[in-house]
Motif scaffolding. Sequence first.
Motif, mmCIF file in Angstrom:
data_model
loop_
_atom_site.group_PDB
_atom_site.id
_atom_site.type_symbol
_atom_site.label_atom_id
_atom_site.label_comp_id
_atom_site.label_asym_id
_atom_site.label_seq_id
_atom_site.Cartn_x
_atom_site.Cartn_y
_atom_site.Cartn_z
ATOM 1 N N TYR A 56 0.881 -1.161 0.000
ATOM 2 C CA TYR A 56 0.000 0.000 0.000
ATOM 3 C C TYR A 56 0.918 1.209 0.000
ATOM 4 O O TYR A 56 1.665 1.435 0.956
ATOM 5 C CB TYR A 56 -0.898 -0.003 1.232
ATOM 6 C CG TYR A 56 -1.910 1.125 1.255
ATOM 7 C CD1 TYR A 56 -2.985 1.128 0.371
ATOM 8 C CD2 TYR A 56 -1.779 2.188 2.152
ATOM 9 C CE1 TYR A 56 -3.919 2.161 0.384
ATOM 10 C CE2 TYR A 56 -2.705 3.226 2.174
ATOM 11 C CZ TYR A 56 -3.779 3.196 1.295
ATOM 12 O OH TYR A 56 -4.693 4.224 1.301
ATOM 13 N N GLU A 57 0.887 1.979 -1.089
ATOM 14 C CA GLU A 57 1.891 3.013 -1.263
ATOM 15 C C GLU A 57 1.359 4.195 -2.040
ATOM 16 O O GLU A 57 0.268 4.139 -2.639
ATOM 17 C CB GLU A 57 3.101 2.445 -1.995
ATOM 18 C CG GLU A 57 2.778 1.943 -3.390
ATOM 19 C CD GLU A 57 3.986 1.356 -4.097
ATOM 20 O OE1 GLU A 57 5.021 1.179 -3.438
ATOM 21 O OE2 GLU A 57 3.874 1.098 -5.299
ATOM 22 N N ALA A 58 2.152 5.268 -2.042
ATOM 23 C CA ALA A 58 1.806 6.461 -2.812
ATOM 24 C C ALA A 58 1.900 6.175 -4.298
ATOM 25 O O ALA A 58 2.708 5.361 -4.748
ATOM 26 C CB ALA A 58 2.737 7.610 -2.439
ATOM 27 N N ALA A 59 1.068 6.845 -5.088
ATOM 28 C CA ALA A 59 1.027 6.608 -6.520
ATOM 29 C C ALA A 59 2.303 7.063 -7.213
ATOM 30 O O ALA A 59 2.697 6.490 -8.232
ATOM 31 C CB ALA A 59 -0.186 7.315 -7.136
ATOM 32 N N TYR A 60 2.980 8.076 -6.678
ATOM 33 C CA TYR A 60 4.226 8.592 -7.223
ATOM 34 C C TYR A 60 4.883 9.447 -6.159
ATOM 35 O O TYR A 60 4.288 9.719 -5.112
ATOM 36 C CB TYR A 60 3.976 9.405 -8.513
ATOM 37 C CG TYR A 60 3.002 10.548 -8.338
ATOM 38 C CD1 TYR A 60 3.426 11.818 -7.970
ATOM 39 C CD2 TYR A 60 1.639 10.344 -8.545
ATOM 40 C CE1 TYR A 60 2.531 12.859 -7.790
ATOM 41 C CE2 TYR A 60 0.724 11.384 -8.369
ATOM 42 C CZ TYR A 60 1.180 12.634 -7.989
ATOM 43 O OH TYR A 60 0.281 13.664 -7.793
ATOM 44 N N GLU A 61 6.109 9.864 -6.385
ATOM 45 C CA GLU A 61 6.835 10.678 -5.416
ATOM 46 C C GLU A 61 6.065 11.981 -5.157
ATOM 47 O O GLU A 61 5.813 12.761 -6.067
ATOM 48 C CB GLU A 61 8.235 11.017 -5.937
ATOM 49 C CG GLU A 61 9.118 9.803 -6.198
ATOM 50 C CD GLU A 61 9.648 9.193 -4.924
ATOM 51 O OE1 GLU A 61 9.463 9.792 -3.854
ATOM 52 O OE2 GLU A 61 10.252 8.100 -4.998
ATOM 53 N N GLY A 62 5.681 12.226 -3.901
ATOM 54 C CA GLY A 62 4.966 13.443 -3.539
ATOM 55 C C GLY A 62 3.459 13.336 -3.627
ATOM 56 O O GLY A 62 2.748 14.300 -3.331
ATOM 57 N N SER A 256 7.257 22.335 -3.892
ATOM 58 C CA SER A 256 6.970 21.975 -5.279
ATOM 59 C C SER A 256 5.480 21.675 -5.451
ATOM 60 O O SER A 256 4.880 20.983 -4.618
ATOM 61 C CB SER A 256 7.777 20.737 -5.687
ATOM 62 O OG SER A 256 7.295 20.208 -6.908
ATOM 63 N N PRO A 257 4.858 22.174 -6.552
ATOM 64 C CA PRO A 257 3.444 21.866 -6.801
ATOM 65 C C PRO A 257 3.184 20.375 -6.976
ATOM 66 O O PRO A 257 2.043 19.921 -6.817
ATOM 67 C CB PRO A 257 3.146 22.625 -8.104
ATOM 68 C CG PRO A 257 4.160 23.719 -8.153
ATOM 69 C CD PRO A 257 5.392 23.118 -7.546
ATOM 70 N N ILE A 258 4.223 19.615 -7.308
ATOM 71 C CA ILE A 258 4.049 18.170 -7.489
ATOM 72 C C ILE A 258 3.883 17.469 -6.150
ATOM 73 O O ILE A 258 3.173 16.454 -6.050
ATOM 74 C CB ILE A 258 5.246 17.589 -8.263
ATOM 75 C CG1 ILE A 258 5.266 18.150 -9.685
ATOM 76 C CG2 ILE A 258 5.196 16.063 -8.301
ATOM 77 C CD1 ILE A 258 6.459 17.714 -10.506
ATOM 78 N N ALA A 259 4.513 17.995 -5.101
ATOM 79 C CA ALA A 259 4.426 17.395 -3.765
ATOM 80 C C ALA A 259 3.129 17.847 -3.104
ATOM 81 O O ALA A 259 3.059 18.897 -2.473
ATOM 82 C CB ALA A 259 5.631 17.792 -2.933
ATOM 83 N N ARG A 260 2.106 17.039 -3.224
ATOM 84 C CA ARG A 260 0.800 17.374 -2.668
ATOM 85 C C ARG A 260 0.686 16.963 -1.198
ATOM 86 O O ARG A 260 -0.314 17.192 -0.552
ATOM 87 C CB ARG A 260 -0.297 16.707 -3.494
ATOM 88 C CG ARG A 260 -0.259 17.122 -4.976
ATOM 89 C CD ARG A 260 -1.487 16.626 -5.711
ATOM 90 N NE ARG A 260 -2.707 17.118 -5.087
ATOM 91 C CZ ARG A 260 -3.235 18.318 -5.300
ATOM 92 N NH1 ARG A 260 -2.634 19.165 -6.142
ATOM 93 N NH2 ARG A 260 -4.342 18.682 -4.695
#
Length: 275
Positions: A56-62, A256-260
């Motif tokens: 169970y993990e994040a979909a991508y970095e951030g 960073s906008p990518i890191a939600r």
Amino acid sequence: MKKSTGLLLALALNGLAIPAVFAQEEQIELVPLPSIDDFTRGEDGWAFALGAGIEYEAAYEGSDEFGFEPDPAGGIQWRSGDNIFYFAGEAIGWRGLRDDVWLLEATIGFEEGREEGDSDDGYLDGLGDSDEGTELVLQARRAFDADWRYWLDGRVVTGENGNLGIFGVGTRFGAQQDGSGSELALVAVYHDSELANKDFGITAEQAVASGLAETNMSGGFRSVGVHYNYKKYINDNWRIYVEALYEHYSSDVQDSPIARSDYEAELGIGFIYVF
């Protein structure tokens, strides 16, 4: 690394209370650490293991989107004394024990790319896809004694998409020497500007396509993390493992906008059959 703190701490506390029940017959592992796979039972020659797990993990970095993903386990190993050569998944490598307190390792593998479709909510739309790349991992662990109760760890990851440095300290719980039990490590992670921009940067072209602010990342401190491993021998062939990670990003990455989210977390569990 990918990854809730409460769950991680619960696992760590439970790991301290659960002894390995693989009798008192101890296998001769290269080192008695749950995070190091050794299927050889202390014998020179070939060893094979096959298994599977789920993470169970994040979909991508951030990402703040999480989901389940199957995870193959096991591999092929060849041992000669204090050296093990291995092939596991998309990685091939060597690890060796020196003077009972140095564990050295070199691995060639692949870094997963990122696709726009990795975000079900469309947060990556307009950023394009990043390709998978080859990477070399060099690692050294230095134990304070031959029991590997405490150790220092240094790792360098270099590849087509940039470089990463990981430095940590760890401890192993339980008295068994067969590689079962649990361990906990604290790590600090650093990245160069190339890797930082691959994961969290936004070029001018991507900014126009995505509507996100152009972002140019610099290298340096990336995150601090906690890594927990647990391994138990069910019998002579079957093993169960649990792995949990928590990574808290630096303020630069969080901007960073990518890191939600300001962290990533991951929890995995699986079984391995040793032939």
